[in-house]
Scaffold this active site. Structure first.
Site, short mmCIF file in Angstrom:
data_model
loop_
_atom_site.label_atom_id
_atom_site.label_comp_id
_atom_site.label_asym_id
_atom_site.label_seq_id
_atom_site.Cartn_x
_atom_site.Cartn_y
_atom_site.Cartn_z
N LYS A 1 -2.31 0.50 0.48
CA LYS A 1 -2.49 0.66 -0.96
C LYS A 1 -2.72 -0.83 -1.66
O LYS A 1 -3.62 -0.90 -2.44
CB LYS A 1 -1.70 1.38 -1.73
CG LYS A 1 -1.40 3.04 -1.45
CD LYS A 1 -0.90 3.45 -2.68
CE LYS A 1 0.21 4.68 -2.30
NZ LYS A 1 1.54 4.15 -2.22
N LYS B 1 5.84 -9.21 2.08
CA LYS B 1 5.50 -9.45 0.72
C LYS B 1 5.53 -10.68 -0.12
O LYS B 1 4.81 -11.22 -0.76
CB LYS B 1 5.94 -8.16 -0.15
CG LYS B 1 5.41 -6.94 0.06
CD LYS B 1 6.14 -5.79 -0.80
CE LYS B 1 5.63 -4.38 -0.55
NZ LYS B 1 6.12 -3.34 -1.40
N LYS C 1 -2.04 -2.59 9.23
CA LYS C 1 -1.95 -1.21 8.74
C LYS C 1 -2.97 -0.95 7.47
O LYS C 1 -3.01 -2.15 6.69
CB LYS C 1 -0.44 -1.40 8.26
CG LYS C 1 0.09 -0.06 7.76
CD LYS C 1 1.67 -0.17 7.10
CE LYS C 1 1.63 -1.03 5.74
NZ LYS C 1 2.96 -0.78 4.93
#
Ligand code: TYM
Length: 334
Positions: free
Chosen positions: A200, A114, A197
Site C-alpha cells: 500500500k 521503513k 512485495k
C-alpha cells in the site's frame, strides 16, 4: 466444543486495499472464520505511526471495514472492530514495551526497512513500538492462530517471545499464538517490480492492483505488468518472477492449479495470459466494489456494526488487561 481463537488486522492507511492484502490475508480470513472464533481489527493506532491526514484516516477506516465485509467477512459471526475503539490495546502495549529489549525491537526488519525509506528524522518512537502494539492486539484476545502474509512472521514471533517472557516472569497469563501463513500466497509481488512485495505504501502505484480501482485502470496495469523476454508461460519463481507472480494471482482467484494454467497458455504468449488474468481479477473485484459502494452509502449502519463489535471485543480484552494489571502489581482502583 469452543472454536479456537483467531486474530488478524489491517491498517487503514490507504483508501483501498491492494490485491496482496486480499490474497495474502482476506481470502484466508474468509475461510478460517467458519472454523474459528475470529477477531478482525482495523488497526488505526498502527496507521498513525506514519503521518495520516485526519479526515482521510476516518474515511479510510470506514472504507477498510466496508472492504472486509464486501470481501466476505461476516460481522455477525466474526468480531470486526476498530482498534482505537478498544482502549486496552494501547494499555497493554505500554506494559509490553517495558519487557521488550531495545535491541530486540531494533532487529525488526519492517522497522529497519521503513526507517531506511523515510529517513531517521521521520522515524518516530511510535514506529519503533509498532510490533509491541501488534503483540498487544494478539495477546489481549488469548489468540491461538494469527493468519498473515510472510512480512508479518517476525512480528508474530516477537509476540510469542513476549508472551513466554511475561508468563515466566508473572505467571501463566497469555496463550502462545501460532502464525498461519499460506506458503503459495504469502507474498504477492509488485507488477512493475516483481521481486519486491506489493505494498500500500509503494512509492509508485503503477504495479499495485487496488481492490477499488476502476476496471480500465486495473486492465492497463495488468497488461503492462513486467514479464521477461523468454515468452514461455512457465512457473519459475527464480528466473521468471513476473510470470510466476501473475500465475499465482490467476491460480488463486480462479481456483485453478498452476499446471492447468501452464497447459492452457502453452505457446500462446504473455498477452493472452494477461487478458485471461484481467477477466479473473475483474470478475472477483467488480462485485466487491459494488458492495463497498452500497455499504458506504449507509455509514450510520456501518458505524453501528463497528460499535457493537467493539463492545464485544472490549469485554474480552478488558478481562485479559485486568489480569495483566494485577500480575504486574498495579494497585487496584477501589
Ligand atoms: P498490513 O495492513 O500491512 O497488511 C495486512 C495483511 O496483508 C498482508 N499483505 C500481503 N500478503 C501477501 N502479499 C503481499 N504483497 C502483502 N501485503 C500485505 C500482510 O501480511 C497482512 O497480513 N501489522 C499488520 C497489521 C496488524 C496485525 C495485528 C496483523 C496489526 N495488528 C495483529 C495480525 C495480528 C500489517 O502490517 O498489516
Amino acid at each position: 466444543m469452543t472454536k479456537p481463537r483467531l486474530y488478524s488486522g489491517m491498517q487503514p492507511s490507504a483508501e483501498s486495499l491492494q490485491i496482496g492484502n486480499y490474497i495474502g490475508a482476506l481470502l484466508n480470513w474468509k475461510s478460517l472464520q467458519q472454523t474459528h472464533d475470529a477477531f478482525f481489527s482495523i488497526v488505526d493506532l498502527h496507521a498513525i505511526t506514519v503521518a495520516q491526514e485526519p479526515a482521510k484516516l476516518r474515511e479510510n477506516t470506514r472504507g477498510t471495514a466496508a472492504q472486509y465485509i464486501a470481501a466476505g467477512i461476516d460481522p455477525s459471526a466474526s468480531t470486526l472492530y476498530v482498534q482505537s475503539h478498544v482502549a486496552a490495546h494501547a494499555q497493554l502495549a505500554w506494559v509490553l514495551n517495558t519487557i521488550t529489549g531495545f535491541g530486540e525491537a531494533s532487529r525488526m526488519t519492517q522497522f529497519k526497512d521503513k526507517t531506511a525509506r523515510h529517513g531517521a528524522d521521520a522515524t518516530t518512537v511510535g514506529l519503533f513500538a509498532y510490533p509491541t502494539l501488534m503483540a498487544a492486539d494478539i495477546l489481549l484476545y488469548q489468540t491461538s492462530v494469527v493468519p498473515v502474509g510472510e512480512d508479518q512472521r517476525q512480528h508474530v514471533e516477537l509476540t510469542r517471545d513476549l508472551a513466554l517472557r511475561f508468563n515466566s516472569r508473572f505467571g501463566d497469563t497469555f496463550t502462545i499464538p501460532e502464525v498461519a501463513i499460506v506458503k503459495e500466497t504469502a507474498k504477492i509481488y509488485d507488477l512493475q517490480n516483481p521481486t519486491s512485495k506489493m505494498s500500500k505504501s509503494a512509492e509508485s502505484h503503477a504495479g499495485v492492483i487496488w481492490l477499488l480501482d476502476e476496471p480500465g485502470i486495473t486492465r492497463k496495469k495488468i497488461m503492462r505488468a513486467v514479464t521477461d523476454a523468454d515468452g514461455g508461460v512457465v512457473f519459475d519463481r527464480e528466473n521468471k518472477p513476473g510470470v510466476a507472480n501473475l500465475l499465482t494471482i490467476y491460480s488463486v482467484l480462479a481456483s485453478r492449479t498452476i499446471e492447468s494454467l501452464e497447459t492452457e497458455y502453452a505457446g500462446r504468449g504473455y498477452g493472452d495470459l494477461k487478458k485471461g488474468l484481467v477477466e479473473v481479477v475483474l470478475g472477483t473485484f467488480d462485485p466487491i466494489r459494488e458492495r463497498v459502494a452500497e455499504l458506504l452509502g449507509d455509514p450510520a449502519e456501518l458505524d453501528r456494526v463497528l460499535a457493537s463489535n467493539a463492545a464485544k471485543a472490549s469485554d474480552v480484552a478488558n478481562e485479559t488487561l485486568a489480569t495483566v494489571y494485577d500480575r504486574v502489581g498495579f494497585l487496584p482502583r477501589r
